[in-house]
Scaffold this motif. Structure first.
Motif, PDB file in Angstrom:
ATOM      1  N   GLU A 203      14.878  22.339   2.833  1.00  0.00           N
ATOM      2  CA  GLU A 203      13.861  23.122   2.119  1.00  0.00           C
ATOM      3  C   GLU A 203      13.366  24.281   2.976  1.00  0.00           C
ATOM      4  O   GLU A 203      13.031  25.351   2.461  1.00  0.00           O
ATOM      5  CB  GLU A 203      12.672  22.225   1.718  1.00  0.00           C
ATOM      6  N   LEU A 221      19.539  13.591  -5.929  1.00  0.00           N
ATOM      7  CA  LEU A 221      18.318  13.827  -5.163  1.00  0.00           C
ATOM      8  C   LEU A 221      18.384  15.149  -4.402  1.00  0.00           C
ATOM      9  O   LEU A 221      17.412  15.909  -4.355  1.00  0.00           O
ATOM     10  CB  LEU A 221      18.081  12.677  -4.186  1.00  0.00           C
ATOM     11  N   ASP A 224      21.451  21.060  -6.244  1.00  0.00           N
ATOM     12  CA  ASP A 224      21.167  21.944  -7.375  1.00  0.00           C
ATOM     13  C   ASP A 224      22.252  21.811  -8.437  1.00  0.00           C
ATOM     14  O   ASP A 224      21.991  21.925  -9.626  1.00  0.00           O
ATOM     15  CB  ASP A 224      21.103  23.405  -6.907  1.00  0.00           C
ATOM     16  N   PHE A 244      15.877  19.028 -11.874  1.00  0.00           N
ATOM     17  CA  PHE A 244      14.593  18.674 -11.288  1.00  0.00           C
ATOM     18  C   PHE A 244      14.090  19.762 -10.346  1.00  0.00           C
ATOM     19  O   PHE A 244      14.845  20.273  -9.514  1.00  0.00           O
ATOM     20  CB  PHE A 244      14.706  17.345 -10.549  1.00  0.00           C
ATOM     21  N   ARG A 246      12.012  21.655  -7.263  1.00  0.00           N
ATOM     22  CA  ARG A 246      11.779  21.367  -5.848  1.00  0.00           C
ATOM     23  C   ARG A 246      10.360  21.790  -5.482  1.00  0.00           C
ATOM     24  O   ARG A 246       9.828  22.715  -6.071  1.00  0.00           O
ATOM     25  CB  ARG A 246      12.791  22.129  -4.990  1.00  0.00           C
ATOM     26  N   ARG A 248      11.287  17.789  -4.243  1.00  0.00           N
ATOM     27  CA  ARG A 248      11.499  16.591  -5.054  1.00  0.00           C
ATOM     28  C   ARG A 248      10.848  15.382  -4.412  1.00  0.00           C
ATOM     29  O   ARG A 248      11.251  14.969  -3.328  1.00  0.00           O
ATOM     30  CB  ARG A 248      13.007  16.355  -5.235  1.00  0.00           C
ATOM     31  N   GLU A 250       9.893  11.370  -3.916  1.00  0.00           N
ATOM     32  CA  GLU A 250      10.705  10.150  -3.980  1.00  0.00           C
ATOM     33  C   GLU A 250      10.610   9.493  -5.352  1.00  0.00           C
ATOM     34  O   GLU A 250      11.538   8.812  -5.792  1.00  0.00           O
ATOM     35  CB  GLU A 250      10.267   9.174  -2.885  1.00  0.00           C
ATOM     36  N   ILE A 252      11.040  10.722  -8.069  1.00  0.00           N
ATOM     37  CA  ILE A 252      12.040  11.257  -8.992  1.00  0.00           C
ATOM     38  C   ILE A 252      13.135  10.231  -9.262  1.00  0.00           C
ATOM     39  O   ILE A 252      13.787  10.253 -10.309  1.00  0.00           O
ATOM     40  CB  ILE A 252      12.648  12.559  -8.425  1.00  0.00           C
ATOM     41  N   ASP A 255      12.535   8.577 -12.517  1.00  0.00           N
ATOM     42  CA  ASP A 255      12.399   9.430 -13.697  1.00  0.00           C
ATOM     43  C   ASP A 255      13.476   9.041 -14.723  1.00  0.00           C
ATOM     44  O   ASP A 255      14.640   8.839 -14.366  1.00  0.00           O
ATOM     45  CB  ASP A 255      12.559  10.897 -13.287  1.00  0.00           C
ATOM     46  N   PHE A 258      16.551  11.206 -14.556  1.00  0.00           N
ATOM     47  CA  PHE A 258      17.320  10.917 -13.348  1.00  0.00           C
ATOM     48  C   PHE A 258      18.194   9.676 -13.560  1.00  0.00           C
ATOM     49  O   PHE A 258      19.396   9.676 -13.269  1.00  0.00           O
ATOM     50  CB  PHE A 258      16.363  10.708 -12.176  1.00  0.00           C
TER      51      PHE A 258
END
Length: 276
Positions: A203, A221, A224, A244, A246, A248, A250, A252, A255, A258
């Motif tokens: 990131e 996770l 892209d 999803f 960013r 992200r 945990e 997620i 979800d 996901f």
């Protein structure tokens, strides 16, 4: 799937902002067959994919679908039978030293300290040792390796060795990083910790990354985009855009979208695996 996904084409872009720039890495129609006196093994068949600047892309495919061979071709270690490798719009097929590479095993030099392993790329570039050491120590602090600068690789855990190996790749001047199943040798808990750590580091740097993994959850996770390869000979079955935002969290992992994407990719992989 509950996300836009489609087969790959040259007009398929992630965002409109990317349209103005050449991909950081572009694989165009790569085919490869290995031959000897007894047999011909068709490994890759007209495989094409793209990694845009600052994009994290994963490749998932059955064992034997040519993923590692593709990395060898990108790195200039193996010549394709057909197709081209481009970086920033320029053909570099067969050229070595154009990518930062992290293999499955840490591959740290056992006679060098962890710090000396990490700063090796800057040392090879001719950067002054003081400047290289300062940069290495800054990254090592981020990686939780402070206090281990003068340790040797065999004294560190597998996860710590992988962190050092990733930092070494990160300090390479090449924009594109190729990660070949970097966490496959780690236990589940260490792997999860390393995924979160890699995500945090990436990131901040936003390097262009192409990663091979068999771990669907890991791909969703971190990535892209995900390219799903067929059974051998490997070609792109589908390119999945990961929806999803960013950063992200945990959470997620729980979800519904996901979980649905993970389930559908797993079903596709099982079907391909059965074709082997």
């Amino acid at each position: 799937m509950r996300t836009p996904s489609d087969t790959h084409s040259r007009d398929d872009h992630i965002t409109s902002a990317e349209d103005a720039h050449a991909p950081a890495l572009e694989i165009q129609g790569i085919s490869k067959t290995f031959s000897n006196r007894r047999q011909h093994v068709h490994v890759l068949d007209n495989l094409s994919l793209e990694v845009h600047p600052g994009e994290f892309v994963s490749i998932i495919g059955p064992s034997g679908s040519g993923k590692s061979t593709l990395f060898h071709i990108i790195g200039g270690l193996t010549a394709p039978d057909k197709g081209s490798i481009l970086m920033d719009g320029l053909e570099i097929t067969g050229a070595k030293g154009r990518i930062a590479y992290m293999p499955q095993q840490p591959a740290l030099f056992p006679w060098r300290t962890i710090e000396d392993n990490v700063l090796l790329p800057e040392e090879l570039r001719g950067t002054s040792k003081a400047a290289a050491r300062s940069q290495a120590r800054s990254w090592m602090e981020r990686a939780g390796l402070t206090g281990f600068e003068q340790a040797y690789p065999h004294t560190l855990s597998g996860g710590m060795q992988q962190r050092a190996a990733f930092l070494r790749a990160l300090m390479s001047p090449q924009e594109v990083m190729c990660l070949d199943e970097p966490f496959s040798a780690l236990d589940a808990l260490t792997r999860s910790d390393m995924q979160r750590w890699l995500l945090d580091i990436w990131e901040d740097t936003r390097r262009s990354v192409l990663m091979i993994t068999h771990h669907i959850e890991e791909a969703l996770l971190l990535s892209d985009s995900i390219y799903i390869l067929s059974a051998r000979p490997g070609t792109v079955l589908q390119r999945v855009k990961v929806p999803f935002p960013r950063p992200r969290p945990e959470a997620i992992l729980f979800d519904p979208t996901f979980i649905s994407m993970k389930t559908e990719i797993a079903a596709m992989m099982r079907e391909e695996q059965q074709k082997r």
